[in-house]
Motif scaffolding. Structure first.
Motif, mmCIF file in Angstrom:
data_model
loop_
_atom_site.group_PDB
_atom_site.id
_atom_site.type_symbol
_atom_site.label_atom_id
_atom_site.label_comp_id
_atom_site.label_asym_id
_atom_site.label_seq_id
_atom_site.Cartn_x
_atom_site.Cartn_y
_atom_site.Cartn_z
ATOM 1 N N ARG A 147 53.462 51.338 26.196
ATOM 2 C CA ARG A 147 53.163 51.978 27.478
ATOM 3 C C ARG A 147 52.170 51.097 28.212
ATOM 4 O O ARG A 147 51.134 50.706 27.658
ATOM 5 C CB ARG A 147 52.563 53.365 27.286
ATOM 6 N N ALA A 148 52.481 50.780 29.470
ATOM 7 C CA ALA A 148 51.579 50.024 30.325
ATOM 8 C C ALA A 148 51.254 50.901 31.528
ATOM 9 O O ALA A 148 52.144 51.555 32.080
ATOM 10 C CB ALA A 148 52.232 48.724 30.784
ATOM 11 N N ALA A 149 49.983 50.926 31.908
ATOM 12 C CA ALA A 149 49.565 51.775 33.025
ATOM 13 C C ALA A 149 48.544 51.037 33.886
ATOM 14 O O ALA A 149 47.738 50.256 33.383
ATOM 15 C CB ALA A 149 48.968 53.082 32.512
ATOM 16 N N TYR A 150 48.611 51.326 35.176
ATOM 17 C CA TYR A 150 47.635 50.818 36.138
ATOM 18 C C TYR A 150 47.062 52.032 36.867
ATOM 19 O O TYR A 150 47.808 52.914 37.300
ATOM 20 C CB TYR A 150 48.306 49.880 37.142
ATOM 21 N N ASP A 151 45.755 52.102 36.953
ATOM 22 C CA ASP A 151 45.070 53.177 37.670
ATOM 23 C C ASP A 151 44.113 52.541 38.670
ATOM 24 O O ASP A 151 43.489 51.533 38.372
ATOM 25 C CB ASP A 151 44.228 54.041 36.713
ATOM 26 N N ALA A 152 43.988 53.169 39.818
ATOM 27 C CA ALA A 152 43.034 52.688 40.814
ATOM 28 C C ALA A 152 42.401 53.874 41.523
ATOM 29 O O ALA A 152 43.071 54.854 41.836
ATOM 30 C CB ALA A 152 43.718 51.795 41.839
ATOM 31 N N THR A 153 41.106 53.774 41.736
ATOM 32 C CA THR A 153 40.380 54.766 42.504
ATOM 33 C C THR A 153 39.821 54.052 43.725
ATOM 34 O O THR A 153 39.138 53.036 43.589
ATOM 35 C CB THR A 153 39.246 55.390 41.674
ATOM 36 N N LYS A 154 40.124 54.568 44.880
ATOM 37 C CA LYS A 154 39.591 53.956 46.097
ATOM 38 C C LYS A 154 38.083 54.152 46.103
ATOM 39 O O LYS A 154 37.591 55.275 46.008
ATOM 40 C CB LYS A 154 40.223 54.578 47.342
ATOM 41 N N VAL A 155 37.365 53.053 46.184
ATOM 42 C CA VAL A 155 35.914 53.078 46.127
ATOM 43 C C VAL A 155 35.365 53.977 47.232
ATOM 44 O O VAL A 155 35.775 53.896 48.382
ATOM 45 C CB VAL A 155 35.342 51.642 46.246
ATOM 46 N N LYS A 188 42.083 49.351 27.048
ATOM 47 C CA LYS A 188 41.960 49.678 28.468
ATOM 48 C C LYS A 188 40.877 48.791 29.061
ATOM 49 O O LYS A 188 39.765 48.707 28.545
ATOM 50 C CB LYS A 188 41.601 51.151 28.663
ATOM 51 N N ILE A 189 41.231 48.101 30.154
ATOM 52 C CA ILE A 189 40.316 47.166 30.813
ATOM 53 C C ILE A 189 40.037 47.649 32.230
ATOM 54 O O ILE A 189 40.974 47.884 32.987
ATOM 55 C CB ILE A 189 40.916 45.752 30.853
ATOM 56 N N ASP A 190 38.777 47.816 32.567
ATOM 57 C CA ASP A 190 38.362 48.224 33.913
ATOM 58 C C ASP A 190 37.963 47.000 34.734
ATOM 59 O O ASP A 190 37.419 46.038 34.200
ATOM 60 C CB ASP A 190 37.158 49.163 33.841
ATOM 61 N N GLY A 244 46.735 46.256 44.715
ATOM 62 C CA GLY A 244 45.693 47.274 44.792
ATOM 63 C C GLY A 244 44.414 46.910 44.072
ATOM 64 O O GLY A 244 43.535 47.742 43.924
ATOM 65 N N ALA A 245 44.305 45.669 43.631
ATOM 66 C CA ALA A 245 43.157 45.285 42.815
ATOM 67 C C ALA A 245 41.827 45.466 43.538
ATOM 68 O O ALA A 245 40.816 45.680 42.900
ATOM 69 C CB ALA A 245 43.297 43.835 42.353
ATOM 70 N N ASN A 246 41.790 45.404 44.866
ATOM 71 C CA ASN A 246 40.532 45.546 45.590
ATOM 72 C C ASN A 246 40.004 46.972 45.572
ATOM 73 O O ASN A 246 38.903 47.232 46.004
ATOM 74 C CB ASN A 246 40.681 45.050 47.031
ATOM 75 N N ALA A 247 40.793 47.899 45.070
ATOM 76 C CA ALA A 247 40.359 49.286 45.031
ATOM 77 C C ALA A 247 39.472 49.568 43.833
ATOM 78 O O ALA A 247 38.757 50.547 43.817
ATOM 79 C CB ALA A 247 41.577 50.218 44.992
ATOM 80 N N GLY A 248 39.487 48.747 42.819
ATOM 81 C CA GLY A 248 38.792 49.022 41.577
ATOM 82 C C GLY A 248 39.677 49.911 40.725
ATOM 83 O O GLY A 248 40.178 50.919 41.191
ATOM 84 N N GLY A 249 39.926 49.511 39.511
ATOM 85 C CA GLY A 249 40.830 50.293 38.681
ATOM 86 C C GLY A 249 40.837 49.822 37.255
ATOM 87 O O GLY A 249 39.870 49.238 36.776
ATOM 88 N N SER A 250 41.969 50.077 36.582
ATOM 89 C CA SER A 250 42.073 49.707 35.181
ATOM 90 C C SER A 250 43.513 49.411 34.798
ATOM 91 O O SER A 250 44.459 49.901 35.416
ATOM 92 C CB SER A 250 41.525 50.828 34.293
ATOM 93 N N LEU A 251 43.653 48.592 33.777
ATOM 94 C CA LEU A 251 44.924 48.319 33.132
ATOM 95 C C LEU A 251 44.835 48.869 31.717
ATOM 96 O O LEU A 251 43.828 48.671 31.032
ATOM 97 C CB LEU A 251 45.225 46.825 33.097
ATOM 98 N N ASP A 252 45.893 49.540 31.276
ATOM 99 C CA ASP A 252 45.914 50.210 29.978
ATOM 100 C C ASP A 252 47.204 49.827 29.275
ATOM 101 O O ASP A 252 48.291 49.982 29.833
ATOM 102 C CB ASP A 252 45.855 51.722 30.215
ATOM 103 N N LEU A 253 47.095 49.326 28.047
ATOM 104 C CA LEU A 253 48.257 48.969 27.249
ATOM 105 C C LEU A 253 48.132 49.634 25.898
ATOM 106 O O LEU A 253 47.122 49.460 25.207
ATOM 107 C CB LEU A 253 48.352 47.455 27.084
ATOM 108 N N SER A 254 49.151 50.430 25.520
ATOM 109 C CA SER A 254 49.142 51.055 24.201
ATOM 110 C C SER A 254 50.432 50.724 23.477
ATOM 111 O O SER A 254 51.494 50.588 24.088
ATOM 112 C CB SER A 254 48.952 52.573 24.303
#
Length: 189
Positions: free
Chosen positions: A35-43, A186-188, A18-28
């Motif tokens: 906790r590891a998280a991936y978020d994506a917002t469809k452009v 968190k990396i966008d 899903g990397a082409n959607a634009g998103g973020s990786l979050d590690l806490s």
């Protein structure tokens, strides 16, 4: 392969596709929880999807998949907000093992301070009531609040407080998979 490793591998696979959607990786991280998280917002749309994995060294694991709508009308706004839901699954470890899940409704936000654009406050909250909780779960609460600092426009470090609690059937006290302070990045992209 452990349950946590399988969930992490699945999360990385979804992130890669899903990397082409634009998103973020979050590690806490905290002493006992990662906790590891991936978020994506469809452009160009209001669709936001997420995948998170939480691992407690002693108490168990939780994973969730979410779908939200976000406000895309003003990309320069200091407030970014999304509402929707997550499907949760968990497995505990201890004297007795429990497993279950639920559908949590809620949302997330990030507010950049107007006077200091590098600093923001962010958080999320979800609740899965008994009617949509399954197996050993009676209900589930998943919350997080954090203060973030932008190192560069696409990377934020933060300190926060997380509470993830599950009310289990026939157990008096709420089971807590995460309750305490954490540090994160968190990396966008």
């Amino acid at each position: 392969m452990s349950q946590f490793k399988k969930m992490t591998a699945a999360a990385l696979l979804v992130a890669a596709t899903g990397a082409n959607a634009g998103g973020s990786l979050d590690l806490s991280l905290s002493d006992e929880v990662v906790r590891a998280a991936y978020d994506a917002t469809k452009v160009g749309s209001g669709l936001h999807v997420s995948l998170d994995v939480l691992h407690h060294t002693d108490d168990g694991d939780m994973a969730s998949v979410g779908a939200h709508v976000v406000d895309v009308r003003n990309s320069d706004s200091n407030l970014y907000i999304g509402v929707g839901g997550k499907v949760y699954g968990f497995a505990t470890r201890g004297a007795k093992d429990y497993s279950g899940g639920g559908i949590g409704l809620g949302g997330f936000f990030r507010y950049r301070l107007p006077q200091l654009q590098e600093v923001s406050i962010a958080g999320y909250a979800y609740y899965a009531p008994p009617v949509v909780s399954i197996s050993d779960a009676e209900n589930l609460v998943d919350t997080d609040i954090r203060v973030q600092y932008s190192l560069i426009p696409t990377a934020r470090v933060y300190v926060g407080y997380r509470y993830t609690g599950i009310r289990l059937e026939d157990v008096k006290d709420r089971f807590e998979l995460g309750d305490g302070a954490h540090l994160g990045l968190k990396i966008d992209f």
